[in-house]
Design a protein around this motif. Structure first.
Motif, mmCIF file in Angstrom:
data_model
loop_
_atom_site.group_PDB
_atom_site.id
_atom_site.type_symbol
_atom_site.label_atom_id
_atom_site.label_comp_id
_atom_site.label_asym_id
_atom_site.label_seq_id
_atom_site.Cartn_x
_atom_site.Cartn_y
_atom_site.Cartn_z
ATOM 1 N N THR A 205 40.577 40.696 26.810
ATOM 2 C CA THR A 205 41.236 40.226 28.028
ATOM 3 C C THR A 205 41.077 41.255 29.129
ATOM 4 O O THR A 205 41.155 42.463 28.897
ATOM 5 N N VAL A 206 40.845 40.762 30.344
ATOM 6 C CA VAL A 206 40.709 41.604 31.530
ATOM 7 C C VAL A 206 41.950 41.417 32.395
ATOM 8 O O VAL A 206 42.314 40.289 32.747
ATOM 9 N N LEU A 207 42.588 42.523 32.734
ATOM 10 C CA LEU A 207 43.799 42.493 33.555
ATOM 11 C C LEU A 207 43.479 43.045 34.935
ATOM 12 O O LEU A 207 42.723 44.004 35.080
ATOM 13 N N SER A 208 44.064 42.439 35.967
ATOM 14 C CA SER A 208 43.879 42.954 37.318
ATOM 15 C C SER A 208 45.162 42.764 38.114
ATOM 16 O O SER A 208 46.107 42.120 37.653
ATOM 17 N N TYR A 209 45.181 43.363 39.300
ATOM 18 C CA TYR A 209 46.321 43.272 40.204
ATOM 19 C C TYR A 209 45.816 42.747 41.544
ATOM 20 O O TYR A 209 44.972 43.377 42.199
ATOM 21 N N VAL A 210 46.330 41.577 41.951
ATOM 22 C CA VAL A 210 45.910 40.970 43.221
ATOM 23 C C VAL A 210 47.141 40.365 43.897
ATOM 24 O O VAL A 210 47.582 39.270 43.533
ATOM 25 N N PRO A 211 47.732 41.041 44.884
ATOM 26 C CA PRO A 211 48.866 40.457 45.603
ATOM 27 C C PRO A 211 48.410 39.337 46.527
ATOM 28 O O PRO A 211 47.326 39.416 47.126
ATOM 29 N N ASP A 212 49.213 38.304 46.651
ATOM 30 C CA ASP A 212 48.825 37.157 47.468
ATOM 31 C C ASP A 212 48.609 37.536 48.933
ATOM 32 O O ASP A 212 47.695 37.031 49.586
ATOM 33 N N HIS A 213 49.465 38.419 49.464
ATOM 34 C CA HIS A 213 49.432 38.711 50.895
ATOM 35 C C HIS A 213 48.226 39.550 51.303
ATOM 36 O O HIS A 213 47.910 39.650 52.491
ATOM 37 N N ASN A 214 47.545 40.161 50.333
ATOM 38 C CA ASN A 214 46.437 41.063 50.656
ATOM 39 C C ASN A 214 45.301 40.876 49.656
ATOM 40 O O ASN A 214 44.662 41.838 49.249
ATOM 41 N N LEU B 224 33.870 36.062 39.446
ATOM 42 C CA LEU B 224 33.554 36.731 38.178
ATOM 43 C C LEU B 224 34.085 35.935 36.991
ATOM 44 O O LEU B 224 33.391 35.761 35.981
ATOM 45 N N ALA B 225 35.319 35.449 37.102
ATOM 46 C CA ALA B 225 35.908 34.665 36.015
ATOM 47 C C ALA B 225 35.094 33.397 35.758
ATOM 48 O O ALA B 225 34.918 32.978 34.609
ATOM 49 N N LYS B 226 34.586 32.776 36.815
ATOM 50 C CA LYS B 226 33.767 31.571 36.646
ATOM 51 C C LYS B 226 32.443 31.882 35.974
ATOM 52 O O LYS B 226 31.892 31.048 35.243
ATOM 53 N N ARG B 227 31.922 33.094 36.215
ATOM 54 C CA ARG B 227 30.651 33.490 35.595
ATOM 55 C C ARG B 227 30.827 33.959 34.158
ATOM 56 O O ARG B 227 29.836 34.033 33.415
ATOM 57 N N MET B 228 32.067 34.271 33.755
ATOM 58 C CA MET B 228 32.316 34.791 32.403
ATOM 59 C C MET B 228 33.412 33.967 31.720
ATOM 60 O O MET B 228 34.502 34.469 31.429
ATOM 61 N N PRO B 229 33.157 32.695 31.461
ATOM 62 C CA PRO B 229 34.197 31.820 30.889
ATOM 63 C C PRO B 229 34.630 32.213 29.488
ATOM 64 O O PRO B 229 35.670 31.750 29.015
ATOM 65 N N HIS B 230 33.858 33.074 28.817
ATOM 66 C CA HIS B 230 34.209 33.505 27.462
ATOM 67 C C HIS B 230 35.252 34.622 27.468
ATOM 68 O O HIS B 230 35.740 35.003 26.403
ATOM 69 N N LEU B 231 35.606 35.142 28.654
ATOM 70 C CA LEU B 231 36.620 36.181 28.775
ATOM 71 C C LEU B 231 37.873 35.612 29.419
ATOM 72 O O LEU B 231 37.808 34.679 30.219
ATOM 73 N N GLN B 232 39.005 36.205 29.096
ATOM 74 C CA GLN B 232 40.267 35.821 29.708
ATOM 75 C C GLN B 232 40.619 36.817 30.813
ATOM 76 O O GLN B 232 40.550 38.031 30.606
ATOM 77 N N PHE B 233 40.998 36.302 31.977
ATOM 78 C CA PHE B 233 41.397 37.130 33.109
ATOM 79 C C PHE B 233 42.861 36.844 33.436
ATOM 80 O O PHE B 233 43.248 35.682 33.605
ATOM 81 N N ARG B 234 43.661 37.904 33.533
ATOM 82 C CA ARG B 234 45.082 37.779 33.847
ATOM 83 C C ARG B 234 45.369 38.630 35.093
ATOM 84 O O ARG B 234 44.960 39.795 35.157
ATOM 85 N N ILE B 235 46.057 38.044 36.062
ATOM 86 C CA ILE B 235 46.275 38.686 37.359
ATOM 87 C C ILE B 235 47.762 38.940 37.586
ATOM 88 O O ILE B 235 48.565 38.001 37.644
ATOM 89 N N MET B 236 48.125 40.220 37.721
ATOM 90 C CA MET B 236 49.504 40.586 38.041
ATOM 91 C C MET B 236 49.685 40.655 39.559
ATOM 92 O O MET B 236 48.735 40.805 40.312
ATOM 93 N N GLY B 237 50.941 40.586 39.996
ATOM 94 C CA GLY B 237 51.285 40.880 41.377
ATOM 95 C C GLY B 237 51.228 39.716 42.342
ATOM 96 O O GLY B 237 51.658 39.842 43.483
ATOM 97 N N GLY B 238 50.688 38.592 41.920
ATOM 98 C CA GLY B 238 50.596 37.436 42.804
ATOM 99 C C GLY B 238 50.544 36.149 42.008
ATOM 100 O O GLY B 238 50.238 36.144 40.811
#
Length: 259
Positions: free
Chosen positions: A101-110, A122-136
């Motif tokens: 799993t790949v974790l990232s931080y992406v706030p909505d306002h920025n 990137l997530a669309k190009r790597m459908p075999h990986l899970q992406f989880r986004i904190m902060g937004g």
């Protein structure tokens, strides 16, 4: 606030500016402003305050940016709370989650600064990986793929233990707290700024194929994980404890600026 600072300096007192990231390009923009009010008031006052004050920055690259503004600064990363991550990281010492799993931080306002569009691609190009986004909550993102989940504000420690890689893709940054936290939890980190025990990504705005560069880095780590050859990033964790822990940074900052 400008008047308060100005009177303070004119009374012979010392100001210390602590630069944390976006304040540097904002100040650069102010100094280059062509508006009549800025040229008559804001720019001269800002230049005076910068010249008459001491400066410290939250990351070494901010020191270089401030140098272009005529400010000589010292680097002192801010002592954000890491004690919880230091004490809890031993609970899962050397362990991995079941899936990559790949974790990232992406706030909505920025989200543009935190490469939200690029991570989506990137997530669309790597459908075999899970992406989880904190902060937004992904309010900027229409029709995200099934492997991309927006978490909002959540338990960061639980997310670090659930992931293998923290992806800190950002156009402008101080030293991101998520970098230290993820390293403390023995995770791998992909970062667009140079830092010990991270995989360096190119600049999003200067790379010919930034998304491809992220994909290549993740592919390499995923291959080792899949083959059982990727060990937890224990060296990175120990380095942060010695050099960038909350107590270490607090002592360093206090010993320099508090007499």
């Amino acid at each position: 606030m400008d008047l308060v600072c100005l009177f303070y300096v004119l009374l012979g007192k010392n100001l210390v500016f602590y630069w944390t990231g976006s304040d540097v390009p904002r100040t650069a923009g102010l100094l280059s402003s062509a508006g009549w009010f800025s040229r008559l008031w804001s720019v001269p006052i800002t230049r005076l305050l910068l010249r008459k004050s001491h400066h410290c920055a939250a990351a070494p690259w901010l020191v270089n940016e401030l140098d272009t503004l005529g400010c000589s600064a010292e680097s002192f990363p801010f002592p954000t709370p890491t004690e919880r991550f230091e004490s809890k990281s031993d609970e899962g010492h050397g362990s991995w989650p079941l899936g990559f799993t790949v974790l990232s931080y992406v706030p909505d306002h920025n989200y543009q600064n935190y490469c939200g569009d690029e991570i989506l691609a990137l997530a669309k190009r790597m459908p075999h990986l899970q992406f989880r986004i904190m902060g937004g909550e992904g309010k900027w993102c229409l029709n995200p793929p099934d492997n991309l989940l927006f978490l909002g504000w959540t338990d960061a420690f639980a997310e670090y233990k659930r992931c293998v890689v923290l992806l800190r893709a950002v156009r402008h940054d101080a030293l991101g707290g998520t970098v230290r936290e993820a390293l403390l939890c023995e995770r791998y980190v992909l970062y667009t700024y140079p830092h010990e025990f991270v995989e360096l990504l190119p600049s999003p705005d200067e790379s010919i194929d930034f998304i491809g560069a992220m994909e290549n880095k993740l592919d390499g780590l995923f291959g080792r994980f899949r083959d059982g050859q990727l060990s937890a990033n224990q060296e990175g964790s120990e380095w942060v404890k010695r050099n960038l822990s909350e107590q270490v940074l607090a002592r360093r900052l206090a010993s320099r600026w508090i007499e």
